[in-house]
Design a protein around this motif. Structure first.
Motif, PDB file in Angstrom:
ATOM      1  N   GLU A 131      52.306 -21.068 -23.469  1.00  0.00           N
ATOM      2  CA  GLU A 131      52.807 -21.909 -22.378  1.00  0.00           C
ATOM      3  C   GLU A 131      54.624 -21.538 -22.508  1.00  0.00           C
ATOM      4  O   GLU A 131      55.610 -21.511 -22.214  1.00  0.00           O
ATOM      5  N   ASP A 161      55.345 -17.730 -21.421  1.00  0.00           N
ATOM      6  CA  ASP A 161      56.133 -17.730 -19.850  1.00  0.00           C
ATOM      7  C   ASP A 161      57.369 -18.125 -19.241  1.00  0.00           C
ATOM      8  O   ASP A 161      57.760 -18.181 -18.309  1.00  0.00           O
ATOM      9  N   SER A 163      57.266 -26.804 -21.832  1.00  0.00           N
ATOM     10  CA  SER A 163      55.724 -26.148 -23.060  1.00  0.00           C
ATOM     11  C   SER A 163      55.048 -26.474 -23.359  1.00  0.00           C
ATOM     12  O   SER A 163      54.169 -27.486 -23.315  1.00  0.00           O
ATOM     13  N   ALA A 210      53.002 -29.719 -20.693  1.00  0.00           N
ATOM     14  CA  ALA A 210      52.173 -28.931 -20.326  1.00  0.00           C
ATOM     15  C   ALA A 210      51.232 -28.511 -21.349  1.00  0.00           C
ATOM     16  O   ALA A 210      49.573 -28.406 -21.497  1.00  0.00           O
ATOM     17  N   THR A 211      50.846 -28.174 -22.593  1.00  0.00           N
ATOM     18  CA  THR A 211      50.091 -27.569 -24.090  1.00  0.00           C
ATOM     19  C   THR A 211      49.685 -29.612 -23.908  1.00  0.00           C
ATOM     20  O   THR A 211      48.192 -29.482 -23.604  1.00  0.00           O
TER      21      THR A 211
END
Length: 509
Positions: free
Chosen positions: A439, A442, A472, A475-476
Motif C-alpha cells: 500500500e 502504491d 496506506s 487501507a491495510t
C-alpha cells in the motif's frame, strides 16, 4: 498471544499438593511468584518488540517486510516448542524443563541485544522463542501440581496476572527503553530478571523425578516446523514482490506445502501424533479452530500496525505510543473475567459472537477515521472497544473447543489450539506487514522501505507524505476487518449452551 493448559506429567516426591481445601498457602504463593515472574518476562517480550519496530527498521536499514520477522520468527518458535513441552516435561522433569526454558530465553535475549544485523537479530529471536514457548506451560504445570486440583481456579487467577499486565505495561516499558536508553535494552532487560528467576526456581521449586512417557513424534516435528516457516516465508516473499513466479517464491512455498501436507498424513496415521488432527472431527473443535485462525490473522496482524501508525504517521515517541495503547489493555482487563463467567452461564458461542461484534466495531474506527489528525480520543475509544472484544473472544473460543471433549483429550486439544493461535498470529503479522508495504509502495515514491527512515525526512516533506501514509494504514486495516467479518461464519457454529458439568471430569475409555 498464548494461553496453555497445564501439561499432564507425573509428580515427584516434592510435588504433593498442600492444604488442598483452603486458600493459597505460603508454599504455593512462593511457587506462584517464580512462575508469574517468568511468565511476565516472556509475555512482555511480545508487546515490547512491537513498539521498537520503527527503530529497528531504521537501525538496520531493513524494509518492513524483513523486519517483521523479528516478531514472526519469535511466535513461530513458540509454536514449534509447544507440542514438545509435554514430552520434555516427562523426560526431564518440570523443574529442570522450566530452568532450561528460562536459560534459553536469557541467552537468546542477551544475544538479541548484541545483534549486528537484522539476520542475526531474527536468529536470536528464534532462540528466545524456543525458550519462551516452554516457560508458561511448564510453569503452570508446576503450580497446579503444587496447589492440587481443589485450588486450580485460584491458581489460574494468579497465572492470569501477566496476561492482563502484558498488553498495558509492555508498550510503556518498550517505549521508555527505545526513547531514553536503547533498543538493545528491550532484550538486555530480560537478562537480570531471567537470572533472578533462575535463582528463585533453583531455591524454591521442588525437585521432581523425570518419568519418561510417550515417545516424541520426531518425524511430525521435522515436517511441521520447517514446513510452516518455509510456507509463510514463500507466501510473504511473493506478496512483497507482487509476483509468485520467481524460483525463490515457488521453491519455498512448494516445499512448505509439501512438508505441511506430509505432516497431515503423518498425524492421521501415527498412534501418538505431534498434533492429534482427529480431534478436528468434533464440530466444537473445528469451529473453534476456524474462529481462532481468522481472529488471529486479523487481530494480531492489526495490532502490529498501531505502534507504527502512531510513531511513523503521527510522529509520536515510542514511550508516548505505549501510553496511547493502554486503552486496549484496559478493555481486555475488564471483560476477560466477565467473559469467563458468561461462558459458564450461557455458553461460549454467544460470548464469542458478542466479542467479535466489539472488535469489528473498534476496527471500523481505524478503517474510516484514521488520518494524520484523527482525534487520539477517538482512536483510544476504538482501541478500548477492541480490547473489550478481545477479552470476550480468546479464552471463550478455547473453552468452546474443550466443552465436548473427554478428560484425556483436553491436553491434546489445548496443544493443537495453542499452535493454531501462534501460527495464525505469525501469518497475520507477516501478511499485514506485506500488505502495508504494498500500500505504501502504491502511494509513495520509494514506499515500502524502512519506515524508521522517515525520521530523517524534513518536516515540510513529511507533511506531504503523512496523509498518503495514513491512507496506506487505513487501507491495510480494511483487510484485517474483512478477515474478522469472516470469523463470524465458524463462530456461529460454536456451542451456545452452558458446558455440561459431566464432561472433562472422568477419563474416557
Amino acid at each position: 498471544m498464548s494461553s496453555s493448559a497445564p501439561l499432564k506429567t507425573k509428580s515427584g516426591p516434592g510435588d504433593q499438593p498442600e492444604n488442598n481445601g483452603g486458600g493459597l498457602d505460603k508454599g504455593v504463593l512462593a511457587v506462584a511468584s517464580v512462575v508469574v515472574l517468568g511468565a511476565i518476562m516472556s509475555i512482555l517480550d511480545v508487546t515490547v518488540v512491537h513498539i521498537a519496530v520503527p527503530s529497528l527498521s531504521q537501525e538496520f536499514g531493513a524494509p518492513l517486510s524483513q523486519i517483521q520477522w523479528v516478531a514472526t520468527g519469535y511466535t513461530l518458535a513458540l509454536a514449534t516448542v509447544i507440542p514438545v513441552t509435554g514430552w520434555a516435561a516427562s523426560r526431564f522433569g518440570t523443574k529442570r524443563l522450566y530452568m532450561i526454558s528460562l536459560g534459553l530465553f536469557v541467552v537468546g535475549s542477551a544475544l538479541a541485544g548484541m545483534a549486528w544485523s537484522v539476520e542475526s537479530l531474527i536468529a536470536f529471536r528464534v532462540l528466545q522463542g524456543l525458550g519462551g514457548g516452554m516457560i508458561m506451560p511448564a510453569g503452570m504445570t508446576i503450580l497446579t501440581q503444587k496447589a492440587g486440583p481443589q485450588r486450580v481456579g485460584q491458581v489460574m487467577s494468579v497465572v492470569g496476572i501477566p496476561m492482563l499486565l502484558g498488553p498495558i505495561s509492555g508498550p510503556i516499558l518498550g517505549g521508555w527503553l527505545v526513547d531514553d536508553v536503547s533498543w538493545r535494552w528491550i532484550f538486555y532487560i530480560n537478562v537480570p530478571v531471567g537470572v533472578f528467576s533462575l535463582f528463585l526456581a533453583w531455591r524454591i521449586l521442588d525437585r521432581d523425578t523425570p518419568q519418561p512417557g510417550e515417545r516424541l513424534d520426531l518425524l511430525g516435528l521435522l515436517l511441521l516446523s520447517p514446513g510452516l516457516a518455509a510456507l509463510i516465508y514463500g507466501l510473504a516473499t511473493g506478496a512483497e514482490k507482487g509476483a509468485f513466479d520467481s524460483a525463490e517464491v515457488i521453491g519455498f512455498t512448494a516445499a512448505g506445502a509439501v512438508l505441511v501436507a506430509g505432516f497431515v498424513v503423518r498425524a492421521l496415521r501415527a498412534e501418538v501424533p505431534l498434533i492429534d488432527l482427529r480431534l478436528f472431527k468434533r464440530r466444537s473443535v473445528a469451529a473453534a479452530s476456524g474462529t481462532m485462525v481468522l481472529f488471529g490473522l486479523a487481530f494480531f496482524g492489526a495490532m502490529f500496525l498501531m505502534p507504527m501508525y502512531y510513531q511513523v504517521v503521527r510522529g509520536e515517541s515510542a514511550f508516548h505510543t505505549g501510553l496511547l495503547l493502554i486503552p486496549q489493555g484496559l478493555g481486555a482487563m475488564l471483560t476477560m473475567p466477565i467473559g469467563g463467567k458468561l461462558t459458564d452461564k450461557i455458553g461460549p458461542g454467544r460470548v464469542v459472537l458478542g466479542g467479535l461484534v466489539f472488535i469489528v466495531a473498534g476496527m471500523i474506527g481505524f478503517t474510516t477515521q484514521m488520518d494524520v489528525d484523527t482525534s487520539k480520543t477517538v482512536l483510544g475509544v476504538a482501541l478500548f472497544v477492541m480490547g473489550l472484544g478481545m477479552g470476550m473472544t480468546m479464552m471463550p473460543t478455547m473453552s468452546a473447543a474443550m466443552q465436548s471433549l473427554g478428560h484425556d483429550e483436553v491436553p491434546r486439544a489445548s496443544t493443537a489450539l495453542n499452535i493454531i493461535q501462534q501460527v495464525a498470529g505469525s501469518i497475520g503479522t507477516a501478511a499485514i506487514s506485506v500488505i502495508l508495504t504494498n500500500e505504501l509502495a502504491d502511494r509513495m515514491p520509494g514506499g515500502g522501505g524502512g519506515l524508521g527512515s522517515t525520521e530523517e525526512v524534513p518536516p515540510e516533506v513529511m507533511a506531504q507524505l503523512a496523509p498518503k501514509m495514513a491512507e496506506s494504514f487505513s487501507a491495510t486495516f480494511w483487510w484485517a476487518l474483512a478477515l474478522l467479518v469472516l470469523a463470524f461464519v465458524p463462530a456461529l457454529l460454536l456451542p451456545r449452551k452452558r458446558p455440561d458439568a459431566s464432561v472433562n471430569v472422568m477419563p474416557m475409555h
